[in-house]
Design a protein around this motif. Structure first.
Motif, PDB file in Angstrom:
ATOM      1  N   THR A 174       0.852  -1.417  -0.029  1.00 43.45           N
ATOM      2  CA  THR A 174      -0.022   0.013   0.073  1.00 43.45           C
ATOM      3  C   THR A 174       0.700   1.445   0.041  1.00 43.45           C
ATOM      4  OG1 THR A 174      -0.329  -0.129   2.523  1.00 43.45           O
ATOM      5  CG2 THR A 174      -2.000  -1.152   1.102  1.00 43.45           C
ATOM      6  N   PHE A 175       2.090   1.113   0.613  1.00 46.63           N
ATOM      7  CA  PHE A 175       3.000   2.303   0.644  1.00 46.63           C
ATOM      8  C   PHE A 175       3.302   2.420  -0.672  1.00 46.63           C
ATOM      9  CE2 PHE A 175       7.643   3.054   0.306  1.00 46.63           C
ATOM     10  CZ  PHE A 175       7.415   4.403   0.822  1.00 46.63           C
ATOM     11  N   GLY A 176       3.696   1.497  -1.494  1.00 49.79           N
ATOM     12  CA  GLY A 176       4.186   1.662  -2.898  1.00 49.79           C
ATOM     13  C   GLY A 176       3.287   2.096  -3.725  1.00 49.79           C
ATOM     14  N   MET A 177       1.878   1.804  -3.402  1.00 53.49           N
ATOM     15  CA  MET A 177       0.892   2.286  -4.437  1.00 53.49           C
ATOM     16  C   MET A 177       0.634   3.820  -4.370  1.00 53.49           C
ATOM     17  SD  MET A 177      -0.103  -0.503  -5.814  1.00 53.49           S
ATOM     18  CE  MET A 177       0.252  -2.164  -5.543  1.00 53.49           C
ATOM     19  N   VAL A 178       0.766   4.441  -2.918  1.00 54.14           N
ATOM     20  CA  VAL A 178       0.322   5.873  -2.891  1.00 54.14           C
ATOM     21  C   VAL A 178       1.566   6.603  -3.539  1.00 54.14           C
ATOM     22  CG1 VAL A 178      -1.358   5.496  -1.354  1.00 54.14           C
ATOM     23  CG2 VAL A 178       0.955   5.598  -0.607  1.00 54.14           C
ATOM     24  N   VAL A 179       2.908   6.092  -3.343  1.00 55.23           N
ATOM     25  CA  VAL A 179       4.116   6.796  -3.596  1.00 55.23           C
ATOM     26  C   VAL A 179       3.971   6.663  -5.264  1.00 55.23           C
ATOM     27  CG1 VAL A 179       6.424   6.443  -3.947  1.00 55.23           C
ATOM     28  CG2 VAL A 179       5.404   6.261  -1.517  1.00 55.23           C
ATOM     29  N   ILE A 180       3.728   5.565  -5.755  1.00 58.72           N
ATOM     30  CA  ILE A 180       3.748   5.753  -7.178  1.00 58.72           C
ATOM     31  C   ILE A 180       2.664   6.663  -7.761  1.00 58.72           C
ATOM     32  CG2 ILE A 180       2.878   4.131  -9.388  1.00 58.72           C
ATOM     33  CD1 ILE A 180       5.924   3.724  -8.522  1.00 58.72           C
ATOM     34  N   GLY A 181       1.622   6.572  -7.304  1.00 57.03           N
ATOM     35  CA  GLY A 181       0.201   7.418  -7.673  1.00 57.03           C
ATOM     36  C   GLY A 181       0.737   8.957  -7.430  1.00 57.03           C
ATOM     37  N   ALA A 182       1.529   9.333  -6.333  1.00 54.20           N
ATOM     38  CA  ALA A 182       1.991  10.715  -6.332  1.00 54.20           C
ATOM     39  C   ALA A 182       3.082  11.253  -7.023  1.00 54.20           C
ATOM     40  CB  ALA A 182       2.305  10.961  -4.525  1.00 54.20           C
ATOM     41  N   LEU A 183       3.892  10.426  -7.181  1.00 52.74           N
ATOM     42  CA  LEU A 183       5.042  10.347  -8.113  1.00 52.74           C
ATOM     43  C   LEU A 183       4.602  10.578  -9.517  1.00 52.74           C
ATOM     44  CD1 LEU A 183       7.932   8.907  -6.386  1.00 52.74           C
ATOM     45  CD2 LEU A 183       7.353  11.313  -6.209  1.00 52.74           C
ATOM     46  N   TYR A 184       3.925   9.542 -10.099  1.00 50.95           N
ATOM     47  CA  TYR A 184       3.791   9.471 -11.496  1.00 50.95           C
ATOM     48  C   TYR A 184       2.550  10.329 -12.216  1.00 50.95           C
ATOM     49  CZ  TYR A 184       7.041   5.477 -12.235  1.00 50.95           C
ATOM     50  OH  TYR A 184       7.958   4.728 -12.328  1.00 50.95           O
ATOM     51  N   GLY A 185       1.611  10.540 -11.127  1.00 49.90           N
ATOM     52  CA  GLY A 185       0.196  11.125 -11.552  1.00 49.90           C
ATOM     53  C   GLY A 185      -0.814  10.330 -11.755  1.00 49.90           C
ATOM     54  N   TRP A 186      -2.002  10.507 -11.949  1.00 48.04           N
ATOM     55  CA  TRP A 186      -2.983   9.482 -11.923  1.00 48.04           C
ATOM     56  C   TRP A 186      -2.787   8.537 -13.355  1.00 48.04           C
ATOM     57  CZ3 TRP A 186      -7.038   8.789 -15.250  1.00 48.04           C
ATOM     58  CH2 TRP A 186      -7.598   9.839 -16.109  1.00 48.04           C
ATOM     59  N   ARG A 187      -2.655   9.168 -14.433  1.00 48.70           N
ATOM     60  CA  ARG A 187      -2.614   8.297 -15.648  1.00 48.70           C
ATOM     61  C   ARG A 187      -1.483   7.145 -15.388  1.00 48.70           C
ATOM     62  NH1 ARG A 187      -3.846  13.404 -17.484  1.00 48.70           N
ATOM     63  NH2 ARG A 187      -5.937  13.673 -18.442  1.00 48.70           N
ATOM     64  N   LEU A 188      -0.202   7.764 -15.409  1.00 47.49           N
ATOM     65  CA  LEU A 188       0.736   6.756 -15.404  1.00 47.49           C
ATOM     66  C   LEU A 188       0.940   6.082 -14.296  1.00 47.49           C
ATOM     67  CD1 LEU A 188       3.109   6.104 -17.105  1.00 47.49           C
ATOM     68  CD2 LEU A 188       4.747   7.788 -15.733  1.00 47.49           C
ATOM     69  N   GLY A 189       0.403   6.447 -12.959  1.00 46.87           N
ATOM     70  CA  GLY A 189       0.447   5.708 -11.784  1.00 46.87           C
ATOM     71  C   GLY A 189      -0.755   4.500 -12.010  1.00 46.87           C
ATOM     72  N   GLY A 190      -1.828   5.075 -12.446  1.00 45.27           N
ATOM     73  CA  GLY A 190      -2.930   3.917 -12.591  1.00 45.27           C
ATOM     74  C   GLY A 190      -2.601   2.855 -13.676  1.00 45.27           C
ATOM     75  N   ALA A 191      -1.622   3.056 -14.825  1.00 50.35           N
ATOM     76  CA  ALA A 191      -1.396   2.134 -15.525  1.00 50.35           C
ATOM     77  C   ALA A 191      -0.252   1.520 -15.140  1.00 50.35           C
ATOM     78  CB  ALA A 191      -0.807   3.032 -16.874  1.00 50.35           C
ATOM     79  N   THR A 192       0.692   2.022 -14.283  1.00 47.02           N
ATOM     80  CA  THR A 192       1.566   1.136 -13.724  1.00 47.02           C
ATOM     81  C   THR A 192       0.914   0.076 -12.663  1.00 47.02           C
ATOM     82  OG1 THR A 192       3.290   2.811 -13.640  1.00 47.02           O
ATOM     83  CG2 THR A 192       3.676   1.225 -12.031  1.00 47.02           C
ATOM     84  N   VAL A 193       0.083   0.381 -11.805  1.00 49.69           N
ATOM     85  CA  VAL A 193      -0.434  -0.453 -10.980  1.00 49.69           C
ATOM     86  C   VAL A 193      -1.168  -1.643 -11.715  1.00 49.69           C
ATOM     87  CG1 VAL A 193      -2.322  -0.614  -8.946  1.00 49.69           C
ATOM     88  CG2 VAL A 193      -0.632   1.182  -9.069  1.00 49.69           C
ATOM     89  N   VAL A 194      -1.953  -1.156 -12.681  1.00 45.02           N
ATOM     90  CA  VAL A 194      -2.581  -2.144 -13.549  1.00 45.02           C
ATOM     91  C   VAL A 194      -1.808  -3.142 -14.360  1.00 45.02           C
ATOM     92  CG1 VAL A 194      -4.186  -2.442 -15.614  1.00 45.02           C
ATOM     93  CG2 VAL A 194      -4.730  -0.575 -13.917  1.00 45.02           C
ATOM     94  N   ALA A 195      -0.530  -2.713 -14.762  1.00 45.03           N
ATOM     95  CA  ALA A 195       0.350  -3.412 -15.225  1.00 45.03           C
ATOM     96  C   ALA A 195       0.950  -4.581 -14.160  1.00 45.03           C
ATOM     97  CB  ALA A 195       1.850  -2.936 -15.786  1.00 45.03           C
ATOM     98  N   TYR A 196       1.245  -4.099 -13.053  1.00 42.62           N
ATOM     99  CA  TYR A 196       1.436  -4.675 -11.763  1.00 42.62           C
ATOM    100  C   TYR A 196       0.693  -5.959 -11.570  1.00 42.62           C
ATOM    101  CZ  TYR A 196       2.035  -5.997  -6.711  1.00 42.62           C
ATOM    102  OH  TYR A 196       1.951  -6.490  -5.685  1.00 42.62           O
ATOM    103  N   LEU A 197      -0.631  -5.583 -11.540  1.00 43.55           N
ATOM    104  CA  LEU A 197      -1.869  -6.346 -11.143  1.00 43.55           C
ATOM    105  C   LEU A 197      -1.872  -7.569 -12.352  1.00 43.55           C
ATOM    106  CD1 LEU A 197      -4.436  -4.082  -9.993  1.00 43.55           C
ATOM    107  CD2 LEU A 197      -3.198  -5.685  -8.551  1.00 43.55           C
ATOM    108  N   LEU A 198      -1.597  -7.209 -13.433  1.00 45.08           N
ATOM    109  CA  LEU A 198      -1.678  -7.950 -14.684  1.00 45.08           C
ATOM    110  C   LEU A 198      -0.334  -9.157 -14.575  1.00 45.08           C
ATOM    111  CD1 LEU A 198      -2.622  -5.863 -17.720  1.00 45.08           C
ATOM    112  CD2 LEU A 198      -3.980  -7.592 -16.605  1.00 45.08           C
ATOM    113  N   GLN A 199       0.556  -8.561 -14.184  1.00 42.59           N
ATOM    114  CA  GLN A 199       1.874  -9.374 -13.996  1.00 42.59           C
ATOM    115  C   GLN A 199       1.431 -10.411 -12.654  1.00 42.59           C
ATOM    116  OE1 GLN A 199       5.119  -6.702 -12.625  1.00 42.59           O
ATOM    117  NE2 GLN A 199       5.401  -6.086 -14.948  1.00 42.59           N
ATOM    118  N   GLY A 200       0.862 -10.221 -11.727  1.00 44.45           N
ATOM    119  CA  GLY A 200       0.409 -11.012 -10.765  1.00 44.45           C
ATOM    120  C   GLY A 200      -0.370 -12.018 -11.127  1.00 44.45           C
ATOM    121  N   ALA A 201      -1.536 -11.532 -12.405  1.00 46.49           N
ATOM    122  CA  ALA A 201      -2.562 -12.494 -12.786  1.00 46.49           C
ATOM    123  C   ALA A 201      -1.893 -13.455 -13.573  1.00 46.49           C
ATOM    124  CB  ALA A 201      -3.615 -11.851 -13.033  1.00 46.49           C
ATOM    125  N   MET A 202      -0.790 -13.015 -14.516  1.00 49.49           N
ATOM    126  CA  MET A 202      -0.287 -14.093 -15.252  1.00 49.49           C
ATOM    127  C   MET A 202       0.734 -14.962 -14.618  1.00 49.49           C
ATOM    128  SD  MET A 202       0.498 -11.546 -18.791  1.00 49.49           S
ATOM    129  CE  MET A 202       1.550 -10.165 -17.742  1.00 49.49           C
TER     130      MET A 202
END
Length: 200
Positions: free
Chosen positions: A57-85
């Motif tokens: 959760t620490f990582g999620m909020v830091v990524i969001g704050a630094l990357y912005g909502w578009r790139l941050g959201g895309a990064t988290v979705v990519a991370y979740l897809l990695q886990g699903a795969m």
């Protein structure tokens, strides 16, 4: 707004603009680097049942704050897809699509929501001060815990009171501490990105 607050706000804007800008290649690199950061955060955990406490959760909020909502959201979705795969990027090195249907699925979906909320607020300068940064990080953590507890109650049939007892209450202190740490990291990043000025 005083001069120090103005400099801090401008510094944060510069940092976010730098991270969001650039070519698709650069953005792709940032997404991959972000997913590696999130995976590393997920491997730092305190075993608990049924939901482990991790630095995810620490990582999620830091990524969001630094990357912005578009790139941050895309990064988290990519991370979740990695886990699903099947990549071992989830809590404790877990992987597999079954985690997105199990008792912790609500927290996983909340990750993306948190990154988008924190990123959207950061882009608008809401995180310009330490106190505001902390408040935004707390909101981001709440955006993870709320759907997590709701899903836990529904998926396991344990009911709201028990779901809150096992899926919320044990994490409240960690929520505060990780929000404070995330806010401190963001403020440090702002100072690092602040341009050097020469005063007469």
């Amino acid at each position: 707004m005083n001069s120090a607050a103005a400099e801090t706000s401008a510094s944060l804007g510069t940092a976010i603009a730098w991270l969001r800008g650039g070519s698709w290649g650069r953005r792709s690199f940032l997404v991959l680097a972000g997913t590696l950061f999130l995976a590393t955060s997920s491997w730092i955990e305190v075993p608990m049942v049924p939901v482990p406490m991790t630095m995810q959760t620490f990582g999620m909020v830091v990524i969001g704050a630094l990357y912005g909502w578009r790139l941050g959201g895309a990064t988290v979705v990519a991370y979740l897809l990695q886990g699903a795969m099947g990549l071992p990027v989830l809590a404790g090195g877990a992987a597999g699509v079954h985690h997105f249907f199990g008792p912790t699925a609500g927290y996983l979906f909340g990750f993306a929501v948190a990154a988008v909320i924190v990123g959207w607020l950061a882009e608008r300068g809401v995180t310009r001060s330490p106190l505001l940064s902390f408040a935004v990080m707390m909101l981001g953590h709440a955006a993870i815990l709320a759907p997590g507890v709701a899903w836990l109650a529904a998926a396991t049939g344990m009911g709201w009171s028990q779901a809150m007892a096992v899926g919320l209450t044990p994490f409240l202190l960690g929520m505060v501490l990780k929000s404070a740490l995330a806010a401190a990291c963001l403020q440090a990043a702002q100072r690092y990105r602040r341009p050097t000025t020469t005063r007469p």
